[in-house]
Design an enzyme around this catalytic site. Structure first.
Site, PDB file in Angstrom:
ATOM      1  N   VAL A   1       0.866  -1.173   0.000  1.00 46.37           N
ATOM      2  CA  VAL A   1       0.000   0.000   0.000  1.00 46.37           C
ATOM      3  C   VAL A   1       0.907   1.228   0.000  1.00 46.37           C
ATOM      4  CG1 VAL A   1      -2.050  -1.038   1.055  1.00 46.37           C
ATOM      5  CG2 VAL A   1      -0.255  -0.119   2.512  1.00 46.37           C
ATOM      6  N   SER A   2       0.345   2.358  -0.354  1.00 45.28           N
ATOM      7  CA  SER A   2       1.167   3.549  -0.569  1.00 45.28           C
ATOM      8  C   SER A   2       1.561   4.305   0.688  1.00 45.28           C
ATOM      9  CB  SER A   2       0.448   4.496  -1.531  1.00 45.28           C
ATOM     10  OG  SER A   2       0.263   3.852  -2.768  1.00 45.28           O
ATOM     11  N   SER A   3       0.885   4.066   1.799  1.00 41.46           N
ATOM     12  CA  SER A   3       1.247   4.793   3.017  1.00 41.46           C
ATOM     13  C   SER A   3       0.976   3.939   4.248  1.00 41.46           C
ATOM     14  CB  SER A   3       0.470   6.106   3.129  1.00 41.46           C
ATOM     15  OG  SER A   3      -0.859   5.861   3.536  1.00 41.46           O
TER      16      SER A   3
END
Length: 178
Positions: free
Chosen positions: A8-10
Site C-alpha cells: 500500500v502507498s502509506s
C-alpha cells in the site's frame, strides 16, 4: 511455493483488502511504489526460486510504471518463477505459450497509469474547490506546543514528554523546533 507480495502507498492504509489466498510466504510493505527503495520487494525477489508462483493482488501493487513492471516480471521469469495477478487474472511465466498475456501487459499498465493520473487530477480539483469554498482546512493540532514547552522547561526528557502526552517523540522534536 506460493509467495505473496502486498503493498500500500502509506502507513495509514490497510493491506487487508489485498487477499492473496493461501500463500506460504508473504512480503508486505507500506510505501509508495514509485520509490526505488522497496525492501520487501527486494527481499521477495531474492527469496523466490524456480517453480515458485508470486501472487499479487493487482498490477499497480507491484510497480507503478511499465519499465519497472517488465523488469520485475523478467527477473522473476528468468529465475523460473511465474507471476500471477489476481484482479487482472493474468499469469506471466517464461512459457512462450503466454504470448497474448505478454501483449496485454503494456496495455494494462498504460490503463493503470492513466487511471492514477485521472484520480490525482480529480483529487487536486476537489481540494482546490473545497479550499475556495472554505471547507477544506488543515488537520486540527493534536499537540499543544505550550504544554511541550512547559514540560521542557521543567526538565523532562523528550521521551518522557512524549509518553506523558501520548504522542510520538518526533512530534515533541517538531514542536520544540518550531
Amino acid at each position: 511455493m506460493k509467495v505473496g507480495y502486498r503493498r500500500v502507498s502509506s502507513v495509514y492504509q490497510s493491506l487487508a483488502r489485498q487477499d492473496l489466498g493461501d500463500c506460504e510466504r508473504v512480503f508486505e510493505e507500506k510505501l509508495s511504489g514509485s520509490s526505488a527503495n522497496r525492501p520487501a520487494l527486494r527481499d521477495m525477489l531474492a527469496f523466490v526460486r524456480t517453480d515458485d508462483e508470486v501472487v499479487v493482488n493487482s498490477i499497480d501493487r507491484l510497480a507503478l510504471n511499465l519499465m519497472d513492471l517488465q523488469s520485475i516480471i523478467k527477473e522473476l521469469n528468468e529465475k523460473g518463477a511465474s507471476v500471477h495477478f489476481i484482479t487482472e487474472q493474468l499469469t506471466f511465466s517464461s512459457d512462450d505459450g503466454l504470448a497474448f498475456q505478454k501483449l496485454q501487459l503494456p496495455m494494462l499498465s498504460a490503463f493503470a497509469h492513466f487511471e492514477r493520473t485521472m484520480i490525482r487530477k480529480r483529487k487536486a480539483e476537489g481540494i482546490a474547490k473545497a479550499k475556495a469554498n472554505g471547507v477544506y482546512t488543515k488537520r486540527k493540532r493534536t499537540v499543544n506546543p505550550d504544554k511541550i514547552k512547559q514540560l521542557f522547561d521543567d526538565g523532562l526528557t523528550k521521551a518522557a514528554m512524549a509518553k506523558q502526552l501520548n504522542i510520538s517523540r518526533i512530534s515533541v522534536y517538531r514542536s520544540l523546533q518550531g
